[in-house]
Enzyme design. Structure first.
Site, PDB file in Angstrom:
ATOM      1  N   LYS A  86       0.937  -1.271   0.150  1.00 32.65           N
ATOM      2  CA  LYS A  86      -0.194   0.045   0.164  1.00 32.65           C
ATOM      3  C   LYS A  86       0.837   1.354  -0.091  1.00 32.65           C
ATOM      4  CE  LYS A  86      -3.505   2.240   3.034  1.00 32.65           C
ATOM      5  NZ  LYS A  86      -3.985   2.333   4.195  1.00 32.65           N
ATOM      6  N   GLU A 145       1.145  -3.094  10.051  1.00 31.87           N
ATOM      7  CA  GLU A 145       1.636  -1.981  10.950  1.00 31.87           C
ATOM      8  C   GLU A 145       2.549  -2.675  11.778  1.00 31.87           C
ATOM      9  OE1 GLU A 145       1.271   1.031  10.562  1.00 31.87           O
ATOM     10  OE2 GLU A 145      -0.273   1.041   8.808  1.00 31.87           O
ATOM     11  N   THR A 170      -5.357  -2.959   9.504  1.00 32.97           N
ATOM     12  CA  THR A 170      -4.414  -3.821   8.610  1.00 32.97           C
ATOM     13  C   THR A 170      -4.069  -5.171   9.141  1.00 32.97           C
ATOM     14  OG1 THR A 170      -3.585  -1.551   8.170  1.00 32.97           O
ATOM     15  CG2 THR A 170      -1.778  -3.571   7.818  1.00 32.97           C
ATOM     16  N   THR A 192       5.353 -12.522  14.661  1.00 35.11           N
ATOM     17  CA  THR A 192       6.526 -12.153  15.647  1.00 35.11           C
ATOM     18  C   THR A 192       6.419 -12.715  16.924  1.00 35.11           C
ATOM     19  OG1 THR A 192       7.021 -10.315  16.839  1.00 35.11           O
ATOM     20  CG2 THR A 192       4.680 -10.361  16.349  1.00 35.11           C
ATOM     21  N   ASP A 193       7.516 -12.826  17.527  1.00 36.14           N
ATOM     22  CA  ASP A 193       7.592 -13.412  18.923  1.00 36.14           C
ATOM     23  C   ASP A 193       6.643 -12.651  20.020  1.00 36.14           C
ATOM     24  OD1 ASP A 193       9.342 -11.066  19.055  1.00 36.14           O
ATOM     25  OD2 ASP A 193      11.147 -12.250  19.895  1.00 36.14           O
ATOM     26  N   GLU A 194       6.408 -11.293  19.614  1.00 37.73           N
ATOM     27  CA  GLU A 194       5.557 -10.600  20.639  1.00 37.73           C
ATOM     28  C   GLU A 194       4.387 -11.117  20.881  1.00 37.73           C
ATOM     29  OE1 GLU A 194       6.362  -6.209  20.093  1.00 37.73           O
ATOM     30  OE2 GLU A 194       8.184  -6.603  18.875  1.00 37.73           O
ATOM     31  N   TYR A 233      -0.211  -3.777  19.092  1.00 40.02           N
ATOM     32  CA  TYR A 233       0.405  -4.390  17.787  1.00 40.02           C
ATOM     33  C   TYR A 233       0.599  -5.969  18.243  1.00 40.02           C
ATOM     34  CZ  TYR A 233       4.432  -6.307  15.465  1.00 40.02           C
ATOM     35  OH  TYR A 233       5.240  -7.148  14.466  1.00 40.02           O
ATOM     36  N   LYS A 236      -1.247  -8.735  15.769  1.00 42.00           N
ATOM     37  CA  LYS A 236      -0.673  -9.732  15.113  1.00 42.00           C
ATOM     38  C   LYS A 236      -1.408 -11.206  15.463  1.00 42.00           C
ATOM     39  CE  LYS A 236       2.263  -9.818  12.565  1.00 42.00           C
ATOM     40  NZ  LYS A 236       2.375  -9.520  11.091  1.00 42.00           N
ATOM     41  N   ARG A 280      15.825  -7.807  24.323  1.00 41.22           N
ATOM     42  CA  ARG A 280      15.381  -8.257  22.936  1.00 41.22           C
ATOM     43  C   ARG A 280      16.271  -9.045  22.456  1.00 41.22           C
ATOM     44  NH1 ARG A 280      11.614  -6.218  25.209  1.00 41.22           N
ATOM     45  NH2 ARG A 280      10.039  -4.739  24.469  1.00 41.22           N
ATOM     46  N   ASN A 286      18.562  -3.157  26.276  1.00 42.21           N
ATOM     47  CA  ASN A 286      18.645  -2.176  25.373  1.00 42.21           C
ATOM     48  C   ASN A 286      19.954  -1.311  25.574  1.00 42.21           C
ATOM     49  OD1 ASN A 286      16.179  -2.907  24.152  1.00 42.21           O
ATOM     50  ND2 ASN A 286      14.973  -1.555  25.376  1.00 42.21           N
ATOM     51  N   GLY A 338       3.095  -0.318  29.165  1.00 44.17           N
ATOM     52  CA  GLY A 338       3.192  -1.729  29.179  1.00 44.17           C
ATOM     53  C   GLY A 338       4.259  -2.604  28.366  1.00 44.17           C
TER      54      GLY A 338
HETATM   55  P1  NAD Z   1       7.578  -2.500   8.182  1.00 43.34           P
HETATM   56  O1  NAD Z   1       6.492  -1.714   8.877  1.00 43.34           O
HETATM   57  O2  NAD Z   1       8.984  -2.145   7.919  1.00 43.34           O
HETATM   58  O3  NAD Z   1       6.752  -2.676   6.536  1.00 43.34           O
HETATM   59  C1  NAD Z   1       5.585  -2.701   6.325  1.00 43.34           C
HETATM   60  C2  NAD Z   1       5.005  -2.809   5.030  1.00 43.34           C
HETATM   61  O4  NAD Z   1       3.593  -3.237   4.906  1.00 43.34           O
HETATM   62  C3  NAD Z   1       5.403  -1.357   4.545  1.00 43.34           C
HETATM   63  O5  NAD Z   1       5.809  -1.601   3.210  1.00 43.34           O
HETATM   64  C4  NAD Z   1       3.848  -1.038   4.336  1.00 43.34           C
HETATM   65  O6  NAD Z   1       3.783   0.030   3.247  1.00 43.34           O
HETATM   66  C5  NAD Z   1       3.106  -2.112   3.829  1.00 43.34           C
HETATM   67  N1  NAD Z   1       1.606  -2.057   4.342  1.00 43.34           N
HETATM   68  C6  NAD Z   1       1.320  -1.600   5.602  1.00 43.34           C
HETATM   69  N2  NAD Z   1      -0.208  -1.679   5.716  1.00 43.34           N
HETATM   70  C7  NAD Z   1      -0.340  -2.140   4.286  1.00 43.34           C
HETATM   71  C8  NAD Z   1      -1.779  -2.590   3.884  1.00 43.34           C
HETATM   72  N3  NAD Z   1      -2.585  -2.045   4.753  1.00 43.34           N
HETATM   73  N4  NAD Z   1      -1.647  -3.214   2.582  1.00 43.34           N
HETATM   74  C9  NAD Z   1      -0.670  -3.231   1.905  1.00 43.34           C
HETATM   75  N5  NAD Z   1       0.568  -3.072   2.325  1.00 43.34           N
HETATM   76  C10 NAD Z   1       0.409  -2.500   3.676  1.00 43.34           C
HETATM   77  O7  NAD Z   1       7.652  -3.809   8.698  1.00 43.34           O
HETATM   78  P2  NAD Z   1       8.646  -4.972   8.872  1.00 43.34           P
HETATM   79  O8  NAD Z   1       9.582  -4.531  10.035  1.00 43.34           O
HETATM   80  O9  NAD Z   1       9.690  -5.131   7.642  1.00 43.34           O
HETATM   81  O10 NAD Z   1       7.920  -6.083   9.358  1.00 43.34           O
HETATM   82  C11 NAD Z   1       7.368  -6.936   8.167  1.00 43.34           C
HETATM   83  C12 NAD Z   1       6.381  -8.030   8.917  1.00 43.34           C
HETATM   84  O11 NAD Z   1       7.330  -8.897   9.698  1.00 43.34           O
HETATM   85  C13 NAD Z   1       5.393  -7.477   9.870  1.00 43.34           C
HETATM   86  O12 NAD Z   1       4.315  -8.498   9.565  1.00 43.34           O
HETATM   87  C14 NAD Z   1       5.868  -7.662  11.313  1.00 43.34           C
HETATM   88  O13 NAD Z   1       4.684  -7.985  12.049  1.00 43.34           O
HETATM   89  C15 NAD Z   1       6.746  -8.839  11.161  1.00 43.34           C
HETATM   90  N6  NAD Z   1       8.059  -8.815  12.060  1.00 43.34           N
HETATM   91  C16 NAD Z   1       8.764  -7.866  12.168  1.00 43.34           C
HETATM   92  C17 NAD Z   1       9.978  -7.836  12.848  1.00 43.34           C
HETATM   93  C18 NAD Z   1      10.749  -6.839  13.008  1.00 43.34           C
HETATM   94  O14 NAD Z   1      11.675  -6.745  13.875  1.00 43.34           O
HETATM   95  N7  NAD Z   1      10.691  -5.626  12.323  1.00 43.34           N
HETATM   96  C19 NAD Z   1      10.120  -8.888  13.621  1.00 43.34           C
HETATM   97  C20 NAD Z   1       9.223 -10.049  13.526  1.00 43.34           C
HETATM   98  C21 NAD Z   1       8.232 -10.064  12.663  1.00 43.34           C
HETATM   99  P1  TYD Z   2      11.626  -1.360  18.834  1.00 38.59           P
HETATM  100  O1  TYD Z   2      12.754  -1.132  17.761  1.00 38.59           O
HETATM  101  O2  TYD Z   2      10.347  -0.276  18.882  1.00 38.59           O
HETATM  102  O3  TYD Z   2      11.224  -2.874  18.705  1.00 38.59           O
HETATM  103  P2  TYD Z   2      10.118  -3.587  19.691  1.00 38.59           P
HETATM  104  O4  TYD Z   2       9.333  -2.853  20.508  1.00 38.59           O
HETATM  105  O5  TYD Z   2       9.254  -4.086  18.623  1.00 38.59           O
HETATM  106  O6  TYD Z   2      10.861  -4.667  20.413  1.00 38.59           O
HETATM  107  O7  TYD Z   2      12.331  -1.134  20.202  1.00 38.59           O
HETATM  108  C1  TYD Z   2      13.173  -2.060  20.735  1.00 38.59           C
HETATM  109  C2  TYD Z   2      13.513  -1.754  22.231  1.00 38.59           C
HETATM  110  O8  TYD Z   2      14.086  -0.333  22.353  1.00 38.59           O
HETATM  111  C3  TYD Z   2      12.090  -1.947  22.995  1.00 38.59           C
HETATM  112  O9  TYD Z   2      12.236  -2.534  24.300  1.00 38.59           O
HETATM  113  C4  TYD Z   2      11.703  -0.500  23.380  1.00 38.59           C
HETATM  114  C5  TYD Z   2      13.102   0.357  23.071  1.00 38.59           C
HETATM  115  N1  TYD Z   2      13.290   1.637  22.619  1.00 38.59           N
HETATM  116  C6  TYD Z   2      13.866   2.789  23.436  1.00 38.59           C
HETATM  117  O10 TYD Z   2      14.197   2.478  24.456  1.00 38.59           O
HETATM  118  N2  TYD Z   2      13.833   4.029  22.834  1.00 38.59           N
HETATM  119  C7  TYD Z   2      13.342   4.260  21.634  1.00 38.59           C
HETATM  120  O11 TYD Z   2      13.286   5.313  21.091  1.00 38.59           O
HETATM  121  C8  TYD Z   2      12.894   3.250  20.724  1.00 38.59           C
HETATM  122  C9  TYD Z   2      12.177   3.348  19.433  1.00 38.59           C
HETATM  123  C10 TYD Z   2      12.736   2.016  21.313  1.00 38.59           C
END
Ligand code: NAD
Ligand code: TYD
Length: 377
Positions: free
Chosen positions: A38, A88, A104, A135-137, A183, A187, A247, A282, A316
């Protein structure tokens, strides 16, 4: 050209999605790779500049919540596999705006599942796969039973120089879902729908739950790219609470390799946890980032430590995530390829060398890329 397979990758313009798209386009010239995204604030098509002209790659701007649009794409291109990453993804945004996350992540995933079912069910499920990236979350938070860290019972290449575990429990594939943030709740909802489509309709599905990723092309709202950018510009580093939260970090290309392996060799209806047994507090990561940026910019040792600024904790805030990925290692032979300090060095170098990418993202200019490159194509 007659492609051997057609794979729809959702969210391919995002952080992890762009690595998955690049890997598949390069590795499988006989697959047609359709990237459906999107282009929300998190989608950046310039992440894929290097492969955008490949004959086996196609970008489609669409919303996964748009059932008719998704169905049309699936029919038109004869999609037989889906790797679903669109979501998201930022916890802080979900605290401010939970509705967008439900829309989403839950409704969008459901719309994609229903579109896939409508197209695939009459053809028969054979050769089809809906692979959902989670995700592990969703497992909630683990306690920090050993705040100083004990020797981890498990190591991988990712954690070879730092085998700390901050507790004796790990998330396994059997751990009960207990999401805390909007979030992770959204998920979790999407994961349940994916499994329900397998159990109810027989759709071939796989779900994987991965730990925190880091690496190039991550949107600088997440800890690692945000802090690298701030250190470069000598801006304060907002550490939430005491910086004690833990993390489990994995280099994004290792996640993309796991996705490739699981897409091709994973067992239908299974769940696989993905992580490197690489737990970090962190605050320790922040110190590694400061030392690495300062060294690469030839600044004085620890010169930027005073940028660390403790701020009000996230609401939280989950204390510890730690993934047990032994099932994936045992059954499919996956291992992370990169040791964490190597990965961090590579990542910091990438952001230092791609200041233009960071500037484009922080100024918002990246959002013009689609109009410039694609709109009239
Ligand atoms: P990101 O936020 O960087 O990218 C998300 C992408 O999805 C973007 O390109 C956005 O434009 C697209 N998108 C959002 N809403 C949409 C919609 N309604 N229709 C079509 N496209 C849409 O996310 P990311 O960090 O690359 O994560 C990707 C996936 O992996 C997610 O499902 C997330 O939950 C999962 N994940 C992420 C992490 C992490 O550390 N980043 C870890 C484990 C799992
Ligand atoms: P983040 O990258 O947002 O990933 P997630 O919350 O999905 O694990 O954050 C990683 C860790 O860093 C999380 O414990 C929150 C912390 N954090 C900060 O302390 N300061 C910040 O500005 C951000 C974005 C995250």
């Amino acid at each position: 050209m007659n492609y051997r397979r057609t794979i729809l990758i959702t969210g391919g313009a995002g952080f992890i999605g762009s690595h998955v798209v690049r890997l598949f386009v390069n590795r499988y010239p006989d697959y047609h790779i359709i990237n459906l995204d999107k282009l929300t604030y998190a989608g950046n098509l310039s992440n894929l500049k290097d492969i955008e002209d490949r004959p086996n790659y196609k970008f489609i701007k669409a919303d996964i919540c748009d059932y008719d649009a998704v169905k049309e794409v699936m029919n038109k291109y004869e999609v037989d596999g889906i790797i679903h990453l669109a979501a998201e993804s930022h916890v802080d945004r979900s605290i401010l705006d939970p509705f967008t996350f439900a829309r989403t992540n839950v409704m969008g995933t459901l719309s994609l599942l229903q579109a896939a079912r409508t197209v695939w069910e009459p053809q028969g499920w054979d050769g089809k796969l809906f692979y959902h990236i989670s995700t592990d979350e969703v497992y909630g938070a683990l306690e920090l039973t050993d705040p100083e860290g004990i020797e981890s019972p498990f190591t991988t290449k990712a954690s070879s120089d730092h085998h700390h575990a901050y507790g004796d429990k790990f998330f396994t594939e059997e751990t009960r879902y207990q999401p805390h943030s909007p979030y992770s709740a959204s998920k979790a909802g999407s994961d349940h729908f994916v499994r329900a489509f397998h159990d109810t309709y027989g759709m071939p599905t796989i779900v994987t739950n991965c730990s925190n990723n880091y690496g190039p092309y991550q949107f600088p709202e997440k800890l690692i790219p945000l802090f690298i950018n701030n250190i470069m510009h000598r801006k304060p580093l907002p550490v939430y609470g005491k910086g004690e939260n833990v993390r489990d970090w994995l280099y994004v290309e290792d996640h993309a390799r796991a996705i490739d392996l699981i897409f091709h060799e994973g067992k239908v209806a299974e769940t696989y946890n993905i992580g490197g047994f690489n737990e970090w507090k962190n605050i320790d990561i922040v110190k590694v980032l400061i030392r690495t940026v300062d060294r690469l910019l030839s600044r004085g040792e620890d010169e930027d430590m005073d940028l660390i600024t403790y701020v009000t904790d996230r609401k939280g805030h989950d204390m510890r995530y730690a993934i047990d990925s032994r099932k994936l290692q045992r059954e499919l032979g996956w291992e992370p390829s990169l040791q964490f300090e190597e990965g961090i060095e590579k990542t910091v170098r990438w952001y230092l060398d791609h200041q233009d990418w960071l500037d484009n993202v922080t100024s918002g200019d990246y959002q013009k890329y689609y109009d410039q490159m694609y709109k009239n194509k």
